[in-house]
Scaffold this active site. Structure first.
Site, PDB file in Angstrom:
ATOM      1  N   LYS A  65       0.815  -1.222   0.000  1.00  0.00           N
ATOM      2  CA  LYS A  65       0.000   0.000   0.000  1.00  0.00           C
ATOM      3  C   LYS A  65       0.850   1.274   0.000  1.00  0.00           C
ATOM      4  O   LYS A  65       0.444   2.283  -0.541  1.00  0.00           O
ATOM      5  CB  LYS A  65      -0.942   0.009   1.209  1.00  0.00           C
ATOM      6  N   ALA A 126       0.694  -0.189  14.224  1.00  0.00           N
ATOM      7  CA  ALA A 126       1.101   0.940  13.388  1.00  0.00           C
ATOM      8  C   ALA A 126       1.484   0.398  12.019  1.00  0.00           C
ATOM      9  O   ALA A 126       2.547   0.691  11.488  1.00  0.00           O
ATOM     10  CB  ALA A 126       2.262   1.688  14.039  1.00  0.00           C
ATOM     11  N   VAL A 129      -2.687  -0.265   7.551  1.00  0.00           N
ATOM     12  CA  VAL A 129      -4.060   0.251   7.562  1.00  0.00           C
ATOM     13  C   VAL A 129      -4.255   1.330   8.642  1.00  0.00           C
ATOM     14  O   VAL A 129      -5.238   2.073   8.622  1.00  0.00           O
ATOM     15  CB  VAL A 129      -5.070  -0.921   7.734  1.00  0.00           C
ATOM     16  N   TYR A 211     -11.204  -9.642   9.635  1.00  0.00           N
ATOM     17  CA  TYR A 211     -12.543 -10.213   9.427  1.00  0.00           C
ATOM     18  C   TYR A 211     -12.497 -11.720   9.188  1.00  0.00           C
ATOM     19  O   TYR A 211     -13.529 -12.367   9.110  1.00  0.00           O
ATOM     20  CB  TYR A 211     -13.279  -9.505   8.271  1.00  0.00           C
TER      21      TYR A 211
HETATM   22  P1  ATR Z   1       3.199  -3.637   7.727  1.00  0.00           P
HETATM   23  O1  ATR Z   1       3.846  -3.304   9.051  1.00  0.00           O
HETATM   24  O2  ATR Z   1       4.123  -4.242   6.729  1.00  0.00           O
HETATM   25  O3  ATR Z   1       2.331  -2.556   7.183  1.00  0.00           O
HETATM   26  P2  ATR Z   1       0.854  -4.874   8.663  1.00  0.00           P
HETATM   27  O4  ATR Z   1       0.376  -6.281   8.609  1.00  0.00           O
HETATM   28  O5  ATR Z   1       0.014  -3.816   8.098  1.00  0.00           O
HETATM   29  O6  ATR Z   1       2.261  -4.890   8.031  1.00  0.00           O
HETATM   30  O7  ATR Z   1       1.170  -4.470  10.182  1.00  0.00           O
HETATM   31  C1  ATR Z   1       1.493  -5.361  11.105  1.00  0.00           C
HETATM   32  C2  ATR Z   1       1.172  -4.750  12.480  1.00  0.00           C
HETATM   33  O8  ATR Z   1       0.958  -5.812  13.390  1.00  0.00           O
HETATM   34  C3  ATR Z   1       2.312  -3.925  13.041  1.00  0.00           C
HETATM   35  O9  ATR Z   1       1.784  -2.915  13.878  1.00  0.00           O
HETATM   36  C4  ATR Z   1       3.065  -4.981  13.837  1.00  0.00           C
HETATM   37  O10 ATR Z   1       3.878  -4.493  14.871  1.00  0.00           O
HETATM   38  P3  ATR Z   1       5.428  -4.148  14.593  1.00  0.00           P
HETATM   39  O11 ATR Z   1       5.436  -2.811  13.944  1.00  0.00           O
HETATM   40  O12 ATR Z   1       6.066  -4.176  15.904  1.00  0.00           O
HETATM   41  O13 ATR Z   1       5.943  -5.237  13.662  1.00  0.00           O
HETATM   42  C5  ATR Z   1       1.919  -5.746  14.426  1.00  0.00           C
HETATM   43  N1  ATR Z   1       2.303  -7.084  14.853  1.00  0.00           N
HETATM   44  C6  ATR Z   1       2.505  -8.170  14.056  1.00  0.00           C
HETATM   45  N2  ATR Z   1       2.847  -9.236  14.810  1.00  0.00           N
HETATM   46  C7  ATR Z   1       2.862  -8.822  16.106  1.00  0.00           C
HETATM   47  C8  ATR Z   1       3.146  -9.460  17.368  1.00  0.00           C
HETATM   48  N3  ATR Z   1       3.490 -10.757  17.430  1.00  0.00           N
HETATM   49  N4  ATR Z   1       3.051  -8.715  18.493  1.00  0.00           N
HETATM   50  C9  ATR Z   1       2.721  -7.401  18.434  1.00  0.00           C
HETATM   51  N5  ATR Z   1       2.442  -6.741  17.279  1.00  0.00           N
HETATM   52  C10 ATR Z   1       2.519  -7.440  16.133  1.00  0.00           C
END
Ligand code: ATR
Length: 249
Positions: A65, A126, A129, A211
């Site tokens: 995105k 963060a 989306v 969802y």
């Molecule tokens: P992207 O970061 O590439 O945009 P996303 O799927 O839109 O991908 O975002 C993943 C979100 O889920 C992030 O906020 C991520 O946290 P980090 O920035 O620390 O990676 C969060 N997330 C994914 N797995 C997680 C976990 N095991 N514990 C806490 N937060 C997690």
């Protein structure tokens, strides 16, 4: 026959083709909507296909995105203010990047008659989306938005875009009226978000942008402690409807 695509990686889980092809059929439009798993290197080629009108429009999902931004000619205000594109089309010979996630989120709240006006909102995550959720909340008049992300740097980067965002550490909690999960935690049935539900109280709104599964552990536990819950299904349907309107009016 016009062709539309949703691009992402992974893409198997996407229900966009089902939804769009259903509406295409309902409206007797000569078109097809497909999904395509791509890598970063494929973006330029796909944009060229839109230029040549071999493809009439695309939806963009995780993780492209943001990274697709340099490849389009123009951004709508929604896309530039979120640094996030989910819908692309060609207009006046230019490739336009738009964002219908903001509208999808706003409409999902209107659909359940929930007003965020003057409410305290707590956002988890963060990711891609999150900026769309923040702008949606601001448009609808939320009074205070607090955000927490495992990687604090990413939360602080968002604060550069949204100056009045309040950032707290991952694992910390504050008083809120509505909490929104924008992380990917919950996609797997074993995923848990560590929150002390007994401290939170009841009658809050727990919103998950996920969802599928329909009810994450986040929503399950919230419900058990007497809170209202909403998953991301209507946000997903409304963002798709807004894209459909852009392409097919
Ligand atoms: P992207 O970061 O590439 O945009 P996303 O799927 O839109 O991908 O975002 C993943 C979100 O889920 C992030 O906020 C991520 O946290 P980090 O920035 O620390 O990676 C969060 N997330 C994914 N797995 C997680 C976990 N095991 N514990 C806490 N937060 C997690």
């Amino acid at each position: 026959m016009k062709k539309y695509l949703v691009i992402g990686n992974p893409i198997e889980h996407s229900l966009s083709p089902k939804l769009h092809n259903y509406w295409i059929k309902e409206n007797n439009i000569k078109a097809i909507y497909e999904k395509k798993k791509i890598s970063e290197n494929d973006i330029e080629g796909i944009i060229n296909e839109i230029k040549k009108e071999k493809i009439s429009g695309i939806n963009v999902t995780v993780p492209f995105k943001r990274s697709i931004i340099p490849f389009v000619d123009e951004l709508t205000l929604a896309a530039s203010s979120t640094r996030s594109i989910n819908t692309i089309f060609k207009k006046n010979n230019k490739i336009i990047g738009d964002n219908t996630d903001i509208g999808g989120f706003e409409q999902s709240l209107k659909y359940i008659n929930y007003s965020v006006k003057n409410k305290k909102i707590f956002i988890l995550g963060a990711g891609g989306v999150t900026p769309s959720v923040i702008i949606g909340l601001k448009n609808l008049g939320a009074s205070k938005i607090t955000l927490s992300n495992r990687t604090k740097k990413k939360a602080e980067d968002l604060k550069k875009l949204f100056k009045d965002l309040n950032i707290i550490n991952w694992g910390q909690i504050i008083d809120f009226d509505m909490i929104i999960n924008t992380t990917s935690l919950g996609l797997k049935n074993t995923d848990e978000i560590k929150l002390n539900y007994s401290d939170i109280g009841s009658n809050k709104l727990f919103y998950d942008v996920i969802y599928n599964p329909k009810e994450t552990n986040f929503l399950k536990k919230a419900k058990l402690s007497g809170n209202k819950v909403k998953n991301g299904e209507m946000m997903f349907i409304f963002q798709a409807q807004l894209s459909f309107k852009i392409w097919h009016n």
